[in-house]
Design an enzyme around this catalytic site. Structure first.
Site, PDB file in Angstrom:
ATOM      1  N   SER A 134       7.093  -4.960   8.343  1.00 59.24           N
ATOM      2  CA  SER A 134       8.232  -5.813   8.713  1.00 59.24           C
ATOM      3  C   SER A 134       7.824  -7.268   8.960  1.00 59.24           C
ATOM      4  O   SER A 134       8.567  -8.184   8.627  1.00 59.24           O
ATOM      5  CB  SER A 134       8.933  -5.238   9.944  1.00 59.24           C
ATOM      6  OG  SER A 134       8.031  -5.104  11.002  1.00 59.24           O
ATOM      7  N   LYS A 185       2.619   9.283   4.975  1.00 55.30           N
ATOM      8  CA  LYS A 185       1.494   8.328   4.945  1.00 55.30           C
ATOM      9  C   LYS A 185       1.161   7.801   6.339  1.00 55.30           C
ATOM     10  O   LYS A 185       0.062   7.282   6.560  1.00 55.30           O
ATOM     11  CB  LYS A 185       1.739   7.194   3.954  1.00 55.30           C
ATOM     12  CG  LYS A 185       2.970   6.330   4.214  1.00 55.30           C
ATOM     13  CD  LYS A 185       2.762   5.250   5.243  1.00 55.30           C
ATOM     14  CE  LYS A 185       4.091   4.671   5.661  1.00 55.30           C
ATOM     15  NZ  LYS A 185       4.050   3.783   6.814  1.00 55.30           N
ATOM     16  N   ASN A 250       0.413   2.545  12.915  1.00 57.39           N
ATOM     17  CA  ASN A 250      -0.317   3.806  12.773  1.00 57.39           C
ATOM     18  C   ASN A 250      -1.801   3.549  12.535  1.00 57.39           C
ATOM     19  O   ASN A 250      -2.660   4.195  13.133  1.00 57.39           O
ATOM     20  CB  ASN A 250       0.311   4.617  11.640  1.00 57.39           C
ATOM     21  CG  ASN A 250       1.689   5.118  12.029  1.00 57.39           C
ATOM     22  OD1 ASN A 250       1.822   6.003  12.868  1.00 57.39           O
ATOM     23  ND2 ASN A 250       2.726   4.521  11.457  1.00 57.39           N
ATOM     24  N   GLU A 275       4.995   6.291  14.269  1.00 51.92           N
ATOM     25  CA  GLU A 275       5.609   7.600  14.017  1.00 51.92           C
ATOM     26  C   GLU A 275       4.594   8.683  13.633  1.00 51.92           C
ATOM     27  O   GLU A 275       4.862   9.872  13.755  1.00 51.92           O
ATOM     28  CB  GLU A 275       6.645   7.496  12.888  1.00 51.92           C
ATOM     29  CG  GLU A 275       7.849   6.615  13.173  1.00 51.92           C
ATOM     30  CD  GLU A 275       8.983   7.371  13.880  1.00 51.92           C
ATOM     31  OE1 GLU A 275       8.697   8.369  14.569  1.00 51.92           O
ATOM     32  OE2 GLU A 275      10.133   6.923  13.754  1.00 51.92           O
TER      33      GLU A 275
END
Ligand SMILES: NC(=O)C1=CN([C@@H]2O[C@H](COP(=O)(O)OP(=O)(O)OC[C@H]3O[C@@H](n4cnc5c(N)ncnc54)[C@H](OP(=O)(O)O)[C@@H]3O)[C@@H](O)[C@H]2O)C=CC1
Ligand SMILES: O=C(CO)COP(=O)(O)O
Length: 332
Positions: A134, A185, A250, A275
């Site tokens: 983002s 992923k 992540n 996530e």
């Protein structure tokens, strides 16, 4: 996902009318990093955009009542609550729903689009996913993404809403594959962040990414995705973006663990939602139940659970039984 309860021909007509009119009404649900970037993209395209979050004073039902497109960019833990709100809201008959979440629901193992489909089945659903950090998008750097739906008209409508000079949007007809590429992923990005944090080198990182793509495809096939979808932007593309950038939350989690932080400390240090931590838990439940081989994700899971050290994870992966590369038999 089967779209029910609306006429594709009617939708085409309404979408074409909408494309010709000057102003499209778009509601973005979720004002986090991704919701804000998506709002910025839509705004570039002469749309009237409103953002709603659970902190908003306004009623979501009132806001969406006039929306041509409703885009959900909340983390997985918010998806069902939001979908339930929209289940009882009165939407325009042609309103298109877009899911931009990358996660799996803990209690059901469902993807966000499966949750949306089960709760709001009478509206066309589009999944948006791709290599889309983002921050880079907010900076106006060039990027590409995929909008996938069983409904071509709906996908094209959303393609037009988002496409701009700096944001290239492809349509695709495998929403579950596109969605799982982006979701799975995240677990691998934790592994690769740890690999980089340990300074294991480019060979190790490349092997990890390439072998992980194979296990992502195995899981995708179980969910009914097309294997070839994972070679595209939302599979390989997003894997590369997330595993090569310290903008990825992540990746940051894995890197921090390699620096000696606990999982809780790593999560606390990362800004926003990673996530992959929850996805690892749900994925291992599914792979245990369905006997799907996901060695890299399993080592990530065991590492996050504190069952093994990072060093043991590296040794464990390297010492697995020797086997053929076996690229033809991805279901195993
Ligand atoms: N950031 C990125 O680069 C990208 C992120 N994504 C995906 O988009 C999703 C959101 O990520 P991102 O915006 O970065 O995360 P953030 O942590 O920045 O924001 C999370 C958003 O979800 C909302 N939310 C969380 N829990 C709930 C809940 N229980 N009910 C309602 N809303 C809730 C938050 O609301 P509140 O502000 O009120 O807490 C916030 O709007 C994730 O699935 C992520 O994987 C996909 C592509 C790119
Ligand atoms: O999905 C993303 C990029 O495509 C964002 O990755 P992170 O959630 O790891 O920051």
């Amino acid at each position: 996902m089967v779209q029910t309860g609306y006429s594709p021909l009617g939708l085409t007509k309404i979408i074409m009318q909408n494309m010709k009119s000057d102003l499209k009404n778009v509601t973005i649900i979720g004002s986090g990093a991704w919701g804000s970037a998506l709002a910025d993209l839509v705004q570039r395209n002469d749309c009237h955009v409103q953002i709603w979050s659970r902190q908003s004073q306004s009623s979501l039902a009132a806001l969406v009542s006039n929306s041509d497109a409703i885009i959900s960019a909340v983390s997985i833990k918010g998806v069902r609550t939001i979908a339930e709100k929209l289940q009882t809201a009165k939407l325009l008959p042609h309103a298109v729903l877009v899911s931009a979440t990358k996660g799996l629901e803990p209690t059901t193992g469902k993807t966000p689009s499966q949750i949306w489909q089960s709760l709001v089945p009478n509206h066309p659903l589009v999944v948006l996913s791709g290599p889309n950090l983002s921050k880079e998008i907010m900076e106006g750097k060039p990027a590409a993404t995929v909008v996938a739906s069983y409904n071509d008209d709906a996908a094209q409508f959303i393609q037009n809403i988002f496409a701009s000079r700096n944001f290239r949007v492809y349509t695709n007809s495998d929403p579950i594959g596109v969605e799982l590429g982006g979701t799975l992923k995240n677990v691998i990005a934790i592994a690769v962040g740890a690999c980089d944090g340990l300074n294991l080198g480019t060979n190790a990182k490349s092997a990890l990414i390439a072998r992980s793509l194979i296990e992502i495809i195995r899981v995708g096939v179980y969910f009914g995705a097309q294997p070839e979808t994972f070679w595209g932007l939302s599979g390989l593309g997003d894997l590369l973006a997330t595993c090569n950038s310290n903008l990825s939350r992540n990746y940051q989690v894995g890197y921090a663990i390699a620096q000696g932080l606990s999982l809780d400390e790593a999560i606390a240090q990362v800004q926003g939602t990673a996530e992959g931590v929850n996805t690892a838990n749900v994925l291992i439940e599914i792979s245990d139940r369905e006997k799907i081989s996901v060695p890299v994700s399993r080592y990530v899971y065991r590492l996050l659970k504190g069952e093994i050290t990072l060093q043991q994870a590296v040794e464990g992966l390297m010492e697995r039984d020797l086997k053929p590369e076996n690229l033809e038999n991805l279901e195993l």
